[in-house]
Scaffold this active site. Structure first.
Site, mmCIF file in Angstrom:
data_model
loop_
_atom_site.group_PDB
_atom_site.id
_atom_site.type_symbol
_atom_site.label_atom_id
_atom_site.label_comp_id
_atom_site.label_asym_id
_atom_site.label_seq_id
_atom_site.Cartn_x
_atom_site.Cartn_y
_atom_site.Cartn_z
ATOM 1 N N GLY A 246 1.017 -1.806 -0.021
ATOM 2 C CA GLY A 246 0.366 0.162 -0.327
ATOM 3 C C GLY A 246 0.829 0.916 -0.146
ATOM 4 O O GLY A 246 0.315 1.943 0.683
ATOM 5 N N HIS A 247 1.656 1.253 -0.825
ATOM 6 C CA HIS A 247 3.057 2.438 -0.977
ATOM 7 C C HIS A 247 3.151 2.280 -2.082
ATOM 8 O O HIS A 247 3.985 1.657 -2.791
ATOM 9 C CB HIS A 247 3.985 2.072 0.332
ATOM 10 C CG HIS A 247 4.674 1.288 0.560
ATOM 11 N ND1 HIS A 247 4.123 0.143 0.630
ATOM 12 C CD2 HIS A 247 6.061 1.012 -0.216
ATOM 13 C CE1 HIS A 247 5.541 -0.619 0.948
ATOM 14 N NE2 HIS A 247 6.724 -0.204 0.269
ATOM 15 N N SER A 248 4.144 3.453 -2.371
ATOM 16 C CA SER A 248 5.290 3.793 -3.300
ATOM 17 C C SER A 248 7.127 3.830 -2.834
ATOM 18 O O SER A 248 6.671 4.850 -2.313
ATOM 19 C CB SER A 248 4.308 4.544 -4.027
ATOM 20 O OG SER A 248 5.433 4.373 -5.407
ATOM 21 N N ARG B 74 2.253 -0.242 -5.420
ATOM 22 C CA ARG B 74 2.678 -2.058 -4.784
ATOM 23 C C ARG B 74 1.230 -2.087 -3.752
ATOM 24 O O ARG B 74 1.179 -1.796 -2.674
ATOM 25 C CB ARG B 74 3.911 -2.497 -5.069
ATOM 26 C CG ARG B 74 4.332 -2.528 -3.323
ATOM 27 C CD ARG B 74 5.255 -1.707 -2.956
ATOM 28 N NE ARG B 74 5.447 -0.367 -3.638
ATOM 29 C CZ ARG B 74 6.844 -0.612 -3.553
ATOM 30 N NH1 ARG B 74 7.556 -1.320 -2.821
ATOM 31 N NH2 ARG B 74 7.612 0.270 -5.548
#
Length: 138
Positions: A53-55, A100
């Protein structure tokens, strides 16, 4: 365009042995597009839970299912692509700029992550709306 500008499945070295196989990654390997600065792993993920839940702004990563299986869902700001990791001799390379999420963890799965940077909260984009603004500018 550099071949490492996009996500890619990488084959990792395997040494076959009747007593059990061995896979390794070491500094200077030509198939790894970065020097390893940090290694961490997730495990004991409860059924139905999602990780990620991040980049990242600059960090590059290689994800390996050292045990079990799970899905890695990548988003470039326009398209989603899902990779199933289930072999300890295959790694998913993720360059910076991809959102992702990881899901569909089988019981006992372990996700090992090798990164090009030491941990820095400044490298993370944790808000999806912010990610979309950033990706629109690329």
């Amino acid at each position: 365009m550099d071949r490492y500008d996009k996500p890619a499945m990488l084959d990792l070295p395997r040494i076959y042995d009747p007593r059990g196989n061995l896979t390794f990654i070491q500094h200077g390997d030509s198939n790894l597009p970065f020097d390893i600065e940090r290694v961490y792993w997730t495990h004991d993920v409860p059924a139905g839970e999602e990780r990620g839940g991040h980049s990242h702004h600059v960090g590059r990563e290689l994800l390996v299912a050292t045990s079990g299986s799970f899905n890695v869902n990548l988003f470039d700001g326009r398209n989603w692509q899902t990779y199933t990791l289930n072999r300890p001799y295959k790694g998913l390379y993720i360059p910076p700029g991809y959102w992702r999420t990881l899901d569909n963890f089988a019981s006992g799965s372990v996700c090992m992550v090798l990164t090009s940077t030491r941990y820095s909260e400044d490298d993370y984009v944790r808000d999806f709306d912010e990610f979309m603004k950033i990706s629109a500018g690329r």
